[in-house]
Design an enzyme around this catalytic site. Structure first.
Site, PDB file in Angstrom:
ATOM      1  N   TYR A   1       0.835  -1.199   0.000  1.00 52.51           N
ATOM      2  CA  TYR A   1       0.000   0.000   0.000  1.00 52.51           C
ATOM      3  C   TYR A   1       0.873   1.255   0.000  1.00 52.51           C
ATOM      4  CZ  TYR A   1      -3.229   3.529   1.843  1.00 52.51           C
ATOM      5  OH  TYR A   1      -3.971   4.666   2.047  1.00 52.51           O
TER       6      TYR A   1
ATOM      7  N   LYS B   1       1.082   4.083  -3.053  1.00 56.00           N
ATOM      8  CA  LYS B   1       0.739   5.495  -2.862  1.00 56.00           C
ATOM      9  C   LYS B   1       1.942   6.391  -3.161  1.00 56.00           C
ATOM     10  CE  LYS B   1      -3.545   4.880  -1.781  1.00 56.00           C
ATOM     11  NZ  LYS B   1      -4.612   5.308  -2.702  1.00 56.00           N
TER      12      LYS B   1
END
Length: 262
Positions: free
Chosen positions: A165, A169
């Site tokens: 994650y 990002k």
């Protein structure tokens, strides 16, 4: 009112959370909105919310982490409105994805390669696929447009878990930077909103920390999670002509969390 009058916006992740809030505020400000999500039922709920406030809402249920789904999503907005002026990449998965896909929000050593690919595809590849199509269409229209991407403060801060994650990002932020350099001369701006803890299903398991006053102070100086509407307001600014001198920007909306933690 009317900050997006005459604009057509395609919003991914429009079935819930920040994407749904953005669909509502963009429509209120005059945009014609097409929403995309993997789940048709969630899009219907968003559509009901907009229609009860007098706004139209076109939608298309697609998996935009794969090229055919992204192409179908772009075809939907063009069929509904004939053009695209704003792309908001709000689709993605967070900590709650761990329940549906065990092992997806772990550290590198505990993350299976298939889980890494899954999170990267949903959170970053979808951004690439949709941005690619949007830029191509904006060029066909003669140039000009706004790309806005919902990343996370975890894109520039380390976390002990959720490494895929965090990497996705971070990739979204630097992809936006690169696109801003490549396309701003054509009038196509690319910017990022980086939320902190926001009260959505994506981080539901983490929000319990705000119930403890001592832990809440560590999580954010405001001692509360943000609301999806507060992130959508930042997206609205970057999508609007008010942000005409913003490209390659990262708008942090985190209640002061990163300022406190350095």
């Amino acid at each position: 009112m009317g900050r997006l009058d005459g604009k057509v916006a395609l919003i991914t992740g429009a079935g819930s959370g920040v994407g749904r809030a953005a669909a509502a505020i963009f429509a209120r400000e005059g945009a014609r909105v097409t929403g995309v999500s993997r789940t048709a039922a969630a899009l219907e709920e968003t559509g009901a919310l907009l229609r009860q406030n007098g706004h139209d809402f076109g939608h298309s249920a697609q998996d935009i982490s794969l090229a055919p789904g992204a192409e179908a999503a772009m075809a939907a907005v063009l069929a509904q409105h004939g053009r695209i002026d704003i792309l908001l990449n709000a689709a993605g998965v967070g900590y709650s994805w761990q329940r549906q896909s065990p092992g997806s929000m772990e550290d590198v050593a505990a993350t299976d390669p298939a889980k890494w690919d899954e999170v990267m595809r949903i959170n970053l590849t979808s951004c690439y696929l949709m941005s690619r199509l949007a830029v191509q269409q904006m060029r066909r229209q003669g140039g000009g447009g706004a790309l806005v991407h919902v990343a996370s403060v975890s894109g520039f801060r380390g976390l002990p878990r959720a490494h895929a994650y965090c990497a996705a990002k971070a990739g979204m932020i630097n992809l936006s930077n690169a696109m801003s350099c490549a396309y701003v001369a054509e009038g196509i701006r690319s910017n990022v909103v980086a939320p902190g803890y926001i009260a959505t299903g994506m981080v539901e398991s983490l929000l319990e920390g705000f119930d403890d006053p001592a832990q809440a102070r560590q999580m954010s100086p405001m001692q509360r999670p943000g609301r999806p509407e507060e992130i959508a307001a930042g997206c609205l600014f970057l999508a609007s002509d008010e942000a005409s001198y913003c490209s390659g920007s990262v708008l942090v909306i985190d209640g002061g969390m990163t300022a406190m933690q350095g």
